[in-house]
Write a protein that holds these residues in place. Structure first.
Motif, PDB file in Angstrom:
ATOM      1  N   UNK A   6       0.826  -1.210   0.000  1.00  0.00           N
ATOM      2  CA  UNK A   6       0.000   0.000   0.000  1.00  0.00           C
ATOM      3  C   UNK A   6       0.862   1.262   0.000  1.00  0.00           C
ATOM      4  N   UNK A   7       1.957   1.249   0.751  1.00  0.00           N
ATOM      5  CA  UNK A   7       2.864   2.403   0.776  1.00  0.00           C
ATOM      6  C   UNK A   7       3.495   2.601  -0.598  1.00  0.00           C
ATOM      7  N   UNK A  11       3.082   5.998  -2.791  1.00  0.00           N
ATOM      8  CA  UNK A  11       4.214   6.776  -3.293  1.00  0.00           C
ATOM      9  C   UNK A  11       4.145   6.887  -4.807  1.00  0.00           C
ATOM     10  N   UNK A  12       3.816   5.791  -5.473  1.00  0.00           N
ATOM     11  CA  UNK A  12       3.701   5.824  -6.932  1.00  0.00           C
ATOM     12  C   UNK A  12       2.618   6.806  -7.361  1.00  0.00           C
ATOM     13  N   UNK A  13       1.483   6.798  -6.665  1.00  0.00           N
ATOM     14  CA  UNK A  13       0.382   7.718  -6.998  1.00  0.00           C
ATOM     15  C   UNK A  13       0.800   9.168  -6.784  1.00  0.00           C
ATOM     16  N   UNK A  14       1.464   9.451  -5.670  1.00  0.00           N
ATOM     17  CA  UNK A  14       1.938  10.814  -5.387  1.00  0.00           C
ATOM     18  C   UNK A  14       2.926  11.250  -6.468  1.00  0.00           C
ATOM     19  N   UNK A  15       3.864  10.372  -6.797  1.00  0.00           N
ATOM     20  CA  UNK A  15       4.870  10.708  -7.819  1.00  0.00           C
ATOM     21  C   UNK A  15       4.208  11.012  -9.157  1.00  0.00           C
ATOM     22  N   UNK A  16       3.271  10.178  -9.558  1.00  0.00           N
ATOM     23  CA  UNK A  16       2.656  10.333 -10.872  1.00  0.00           C
ATOM     24  C   UNK A  16       1.650  11.476 -10.924  1.00  0.00           C
ATOM     25  N   UNK A  17       0.778  11.553  -9.919  1.00  0.00           N
ATOM     26  CA  UNK A  17      -0.316  12.524  -9.965  1.00  0.00           C
ATOM     27  C   UNK A  17       0.083  13.917  -9.491  1.00  0.00           C
ATOM     28  N   UNK A  18       0.901  14.001  -8.474  1.00  0.00           N
ATOM     29  CA  UNK A  18       1.217  15.311  -7.895  1.00  0.00           C
ATOM     30  C   UNK A  18       2.562  15.867  -8.345  1.00  0.00           C
ATOM     31  N   UNK A  23       6.673   6.443 -12.849  1.00  0.00           N
ATOM     32  CA  UNK A  23       7.198   5.400 -11.975  1.00  0.00           C
ATOM     33  C   UNK A  23       7.317   4.109 -12.776  1.00  0.00           C
ATOM     34  N   UNK A  24       8.474   3.474 -12.681  1.00  0.00           N
ATOM     35  CA  UNK A  24       8.667   2.212 -13.395  1.00  0.00           C
ATOM     36  C   UNK A  24       7.803   1.129 -12.747  1.00  0.00           C
ATOM     37  N   UNK A  25       7.322   0.190 -13.536  1.00  0.00           N
ATOM     38  CA  UNK A  25       6.405  -0.827 -13.012  1.00  0.00           C
ATOM     39  C   UNK A  25       7.071  -1.838 -12.080  1.00  0.00           C
ATOM     40  N   UNK A  26       8.370  -1.967 -12.156  1.00  0.00           N
ATOM     41  CA  UNK A  26       9.068  -2.978 -11.367  1.00  0.00           C
ATOM     42  C   UNK A  26       9.911  -2.367 -10.249  1.00  0.00           C
ATOM     43  N   UNK A  27       9.292  -1.522  -9.433  1.00  0.00           N
ATOM     44  CA  UNK A  27       9.990  -0.903  -8.304  1.00  0.00           C
ATOM     45  C   UNK A  27      10.434  -2.003  -7.345  1.00  0.00           C
ATOM     46  N   UNK A  28      11.709  -1.995  -6.990  1.00  0.00           N
ATOM     47  CA  UNK A  28      12.258  -2.968  -6.057  1.00  0.00           C
ATOM     48  C   UNK A  28      12.082  -2.433  -4.632  1.00  0.00           C
ATOM     49  N   UNK A  48       8.132  13.844   0.694  1.00  0.00           N
ATOM     50  CA  UNK A  48       8.054  13.855   2.154  1.00  0.00           C
ATOM     51  C   UNK A  48       6.927  14.766   2.629  1.00  0.00           C
ATOM     52  N   UNK A  49       6.787  15.935   2.036  1.00  0.00           N
ATOM     53  CA  UNK A  49       5.695  16.852   2.407  1.00  0.00           C
ATOM     54  C   UNK A  49       4.347  16.154   2.203  1.00  0.00           C
ATOM     55  N   UNK A  50       4.195  15.451   1.094  1.00  0.00           N
ATOM     56  CA  UNK A  50       2.947  14.731   0.835  1.00  0.00           C
ATOM     57  C   UNK A  50       2.724  13.606   1.842  1.00  0.00           C
ATOM     58  N   UNK A  51       3.775  12.888   2.199  1.00  0.00           N
ATOM     59  CA  UNK A  51       3.649  11.825   3.197  1.00  0.00           C
ATOM     60  C   UNK A  51       3.331  12.400   4.576  1.00  0.00           C
ATOM     61  N   UNK A  52       3.926  13.550   4.903  1.00  0.00           N
ATOM     62  CA  UNK A  52       3.617  14.209   6.177  1.00  0.00           C
ATOM     63  C   UNK A  52       2.131  14.555   6.253  1.00  0.00           C
ATOM     64  N   UNK A  53       1.587  15.063   5.162  1.00  0.00           N
ATOM     65  CA  UNK A  53       0.165  15.410   5.131  1.00  0.00           C
ATOM     66  C   UNK A  53      -0.705  14.161   5.225  1.00  0.00           C
ATOM     67  N   UNK A  54      -0.335  13.130   4.514  1.00  0.00           N
ATOM     68  CA  UNK A  54      -1.116  11.884   4.478  1.00  0.00           C
ATOM     69  C   UNK A  54      -1.146  11.200   5.838  1.00  0.00           C
ATOM     70  N   UNK A  55       0.014  11.145   6.516  1.00  0.00           N
ATOM     71  CA  UNK A  55       0.136  10.364   7.750  1.00  0.00           C
ATOM     72  C   UNK A  55       0.219  11.218   9.013  1.00  0.00           C
TER      73      UNK A  55
END
Length: 87
Positions: A6-7, A11-18, A23-28, A48-55
């Motif tokens: 889920x994390x 992160x992929x959604x934040x990177x792509x949308x905001x 984001x590559x499909x095969x994130x390790x 990090x700012x987006x994660x701070x707001x989310x969590x």
């Protein structure tokens, strides 16, 4: 493991949308997030700012580079610790 997946998706959604970062499909999940999500220092700060707001927590300025070097599991644990501190 579900929380890590889920994390990763968040992160992929934040990177792509905001942040307009593809984001590559095969994130390790075992590699540093800055590397896997192709984040430079400004992008990492924005994530990090987006994660701070989310969590609902705050990352100290001294920890920003450390966060970029964390893998997804380490980041998940870090977020949980920060939520307890700032809870």
């Amino acid at each position: 493991m579900k929380a890590i997946t889920e994390l990763k998706a968040l992160i992929a959604r934040i990177c792509e949308e905001k942040m307009n970062i593809e984001v590559k499909p095969d994130v390790n999940p075992n590699e540093p997030i800055a590397q896997e999500f192709n984040l430079d220092s400004i992008s990492l700060f924005e994530l990090i700012v987006n994660l701070e707001e989310e969590f609902q927590f705050k990352v100290a300025d001294d920890d920003i580079d450390k966060v970029g070097k964390m893998n997804l599991e380490e980041l998940h644990e870090f977020i949980q610790r920060m939520q307890l501190i700032h809870g």
